[in-house]
Design a protein around this motif. Structure first.
Motif, PDB file in Angstrom:
ATOM      1  N   THR A  51      -8.608  -8.500   2.226  1.00 44.80           N
ATOM      2  CA  THR A  51      -8.320  -7.946   0.904  1.00 44.80           C
ATOM      3  C   THR A  51      -7.508  -6.681   1.068  1.00 44.80           C
ATOM      4  OG1 THR A  51     -10.381  -8.859   0.035  1.00 44.80           O
ATOM      5  CG2 THR A  51      -9.346  -7.078  -1.227  1.00 44.80           C
ATOM      6  N   PHE A  52      -6.376  -6.649   0.391  1.00 42.89           N
ATOM      7  CA  PHE A  52      -5.501  -5.481   0.478  1.00 42.89           C
ATOM      8  C   PHE A  52      -6.107  -4.343  -0.336  1.00 42.89           C
ATOM      9  CE2 PHE A  52      -1.848  -2.940  -0.919  1.00 42.89           C
ATOM     10  CZ  PHE A  52      -1.337  -2.613   0.315  1.00 42.89           C
ATOM     11  N   LYS A  53      -6.215  -3.190   0.287  1.00 45.24           N
ATOM     12  CA  LYS A  53      -6.764  -2.014  -0.375  1.00 45.24           C
ATOM     13  C   LYS A  53      -5.642  -0.990  -0.583  1.00 45.24           C
ATOM     14  CE  LYS A  53     -11.206  -2.680   1.793  1.00 45.24           C
ATOM     15  NZ  LYS A  53     -11.028  -3.627   2.850  1.00 45.24           N
ATOM     16  N   TRP A  54      -5.514  -0.541  -1.783  1.00 44.25           N
ATOM     17  CA  TRP A  54      -4.455   0.436  -2.094  1.00 44.25           C
ATOM     18  C   TRP A  54      -4.850   1.790  -1.614  1.00 44.25           C
ATOM     19  CZ3 TRP A  54       0.200  -1.034  -3.712  1.00 44.25           C
ATOM     20  CH2 TRP A  54       0.329  -2.322  -4.212  1.00 44.25           C
TER      21      TRP A  54
END
Length: 101
Positions: A98-101
């Motif tokens: 999951t890409f985390k900003w």
């Protein structure tokens, strides 16, 4: 992780999955040998439709290094049933991808 290492890790995990088992059987993560033996026993006891899920989960978990801090992959799965291992690995894969900003 480079492609060759990823492929090798996936192959190892699939091999371990083929050595595994399910139901009330639990993974023994006390050593790599015990992990492989218990995983095979679990795999062998699973219905055919669940073997693929268990094998794929082990392959993904091994390849992505899913584990708790300070533990090996086998130690992280110690005491888990096939369903618990699959859920643990799926959650870990989701966390790692999951890409985390």
């Amino acid at each position: 992780m480079n492609k060759a290492k990823l492929i090798a890790a996936a192959g190892l995990a699939i091999s371990m999955a083929l050595l595994a088992g399910c139901g009330d059987k639990k993974i023994d993560g006390s050593s790599d040998a015990n992990f492989q033996k218990s995983a095979k026993a679990i795999y062998d006891s699973l219905p055919d439709e669940k073997k693929a899920s268990f094998g794929m989960a082990l392959a993904q978990g091994q390849a992505l290094g899913i584990h708790e801090k300070g533990q090996s992959f086998a130690q992280a799965l110690d005491g888990k049933t096939a369903d618990e291992a699959i859920a643990f690995i799926k959650a870990g894969v989701k966390e790692k991808t999951t890409f985390k900003w």
